[in-house]
Design an enzyme around this catalytic site. Sequence first.
Site, short mmCIF file in Angstrom:
data_model
loop_
_atom_site.label_atom_id
_atom_site.label_comp_id
_atom_site.label_asym_id
_atom_site.label_seq_id
_atom_site.Cartn_x
_atom_site.Cartn_y
_atom_site.Cartn_z
N GLY A 80 4.11 -3.17 -0.34
CA GLY A 80 3.58 -2.92 -1.68
C GLY A 80 2.59 -1.76 -1.70
O GLY A 80 2.60 -0.94 -2.63
N THR A 81 1.76 -1.67 -0.70
CA THR A 81 0.75 -0.61 -0.65
C THR A 81 1.42 0.76 -0.65
O THR A 81 1.05 1.65 -1.43
CB THR A 81 -0.13 -0.78 0.61
N GLN A 187 3.18 -9.53 -6.84
CA GLN A 187 2.95 -10.98 -6.95
C GLN A 187 4.03 -11.67 -7.77
O GLN A 187 4.11 -12.90 -7.79
CB GLN A 187 1.58 -11.25 -7.60
N SER A 207 7.08 -6.35 -2.50
CA SER A 207 6.77 -6.46 -1.08
C SER A 207 7.40 -7.74 -0.52
O SER A 207 7.22 -8.82 -1.09
CB SER A 207 5.25 -6.51 -0.89
N HIS A 209 6.85 -9.71 2.10
CA HIS A 209 6.12 -10.86 2.65
C HIS A 209 5.46 -11.75 1.60
O HIS A 209 4.91 -12.80 1.92
CB HIS A 209 5.11 -10.40 3.70
N THR A 245 13.31 6.18 10.07
CA THR A 245 14.47 5.33 10.34
C THR A 245 14.42 4.10 9.45
O THR A 245 13.37 3.46 9.33
CB THR A 245 14.48 4.90 11.82
N CYS A 333 -7.87 -8.76 0.94
CA CYS A 333 -8.38 -7.44 1.28
C CYS A 333 -9.90 -7.34 1.11
O CYS A 333 -10.52 -6.47 1.67
CB CYS A 333 -7.70 -6.38 0.42
C1 LIG Z 1 -0.18 -7.96 -1.53
C2 LIG Z 1 -0.21 -7.04 -2.69
C3 LIG Z 1 -0.04 -5.66 -2.53
C4 LIG Z 1 0.11 -5.03 -1.17
O1 LIG Z 1 1.35 -5.32 -0.60
P1 LIG Z 1 1.53 -5.10 0.99
O2 LIG Z 1 2.99 -5.27 1.20
O3 LIG Z 1 0.73 -6.18 1.65
O4 LIG Z 1 1.06 -3.74 1.30
C5 LIG Z 1 -0.05 -4.86 -3.65
N1 LIG Z 1 -0.23 -5.37 -4.88
C6 LIG Z 1 -0.38 -6.69 -5.08
C7 LIG Z 1 -0.57 -7.21 -6.47
C8 LIG Z 1 -0.40 -7.57 -4.00
O5 LIG Z 1 -0.58 -8.87 -4.19
#
Ligand SMILES: *Cc1c(COP(=O)(O)O)cnc(C)c1O
Length: 388
Positions: A80-81, A187, A207, A209, A245, A333
Amino acid sequence: MIHYICSYLKLILYFDHAATTPIHPEVMELVKLYSETHFGNASSLHSYGAKARLAVDQAFHAMAGILNCDAHQIVSTSGGTESNNLVLRGISEKNGFQGHIITSSVEHHSVLHCCERLEELGMRVTYLPVNRDGLIDPNSVQKAITDETLLVSIMMANNEIGTLQPISEISQITKERGVLFHTDAVQAGGSLDCDVERLGVDFLSLSGHKFYGPKGVGLLYMRSARQISPQIIGGAHQSGLRGGTLNTPGIVGMAKALSLAQEHRETENARLIGLRDQLIQDIQKHISGAFLCGHPTQRLPNNAHFCFEKIDGESLLMRLNNRGIAVSSGSACTAGQTDISHVVAALGLPEQIAQGAIRISLGKNNTDTEVSELLVALREEIEAMRGL
Ligand SMILES: *Cc1c(COP(=O)(O)O)cnc(C)c1O
């Protein structure tokens, strides 16, 4: 944080699914298969490469089906980042760091800190406020748009307080005004409809995870890539939009996790909402000085966020941890810092309430017995802390 590590092994109850989720066993099987057996580089011309390429193509198609877009409109990233950075920085760079971005004061740090950096590079950024429920007023988006506005970036669901933003209403405005619209749906991926046509968004971040997929893999949906300068430069992977990759096990795993989550979305949401609302009711009934943060109904099915008066959220978190219960005192975070989270601060609560923030985020393995155990522990610890 040595405390965390020592007590970690006896943790039994996990209520921090907004931070991350355990990988689904069926997803893990695929990750293993595409790491060990079909380990080829998807860019290689031999059969190993073809096997990986086929799996990646199928994964992109499956995700495109869920997002209601074309497979070529999806770029895979490290999470996500990176997806948020790619759209925000990519558009800014394409426009020579000249222009205006509209976002909100409650975004994830991967949006907020990125915007702060872009301001240093020359961009102008408006941070819209939220109301007491954490909601953005679509009219405030309308009013903030100027001739210089390139992009509006508003999250679909807040990672701390769970509030769902009126994405479709905002997208009607951005469409009318000819401004691009990005939503951080990280989310929302596991529980909400992420149909980009219905939402009317131009960019969407996910994302793996956060919905029982692997860590270190995410995606960015782009209606058109024309407005984006790539941020990771390398080979011609992914049409030159993101070098590196392809993470075959991650992409295949993320697609499987997204499919599983979306397939069971309605029944699982109904179950989670039941658990969540019972928990919220019980806390409000049995614990005094408990303030529900976020919108009472327009919130993620798995999120309950409270501020407890005259309680330090982090101390409460550690006490629960010592009893084998994992919750969060803010976003993962910001944990470890003593100041109040920017999201809770944006709600405008008095400081002595705001510092008692606890986020409970439920998941697919949580049962009503577990939630009852959590309630007992919360009551006892809060009483003990206030008695001190
Ligand atoms: C966890 C999260 C991210 C970051 O995602 P990562 O895959 O951990 O880098 C970004 N935005 C929101 C709203 C999140 O909850």
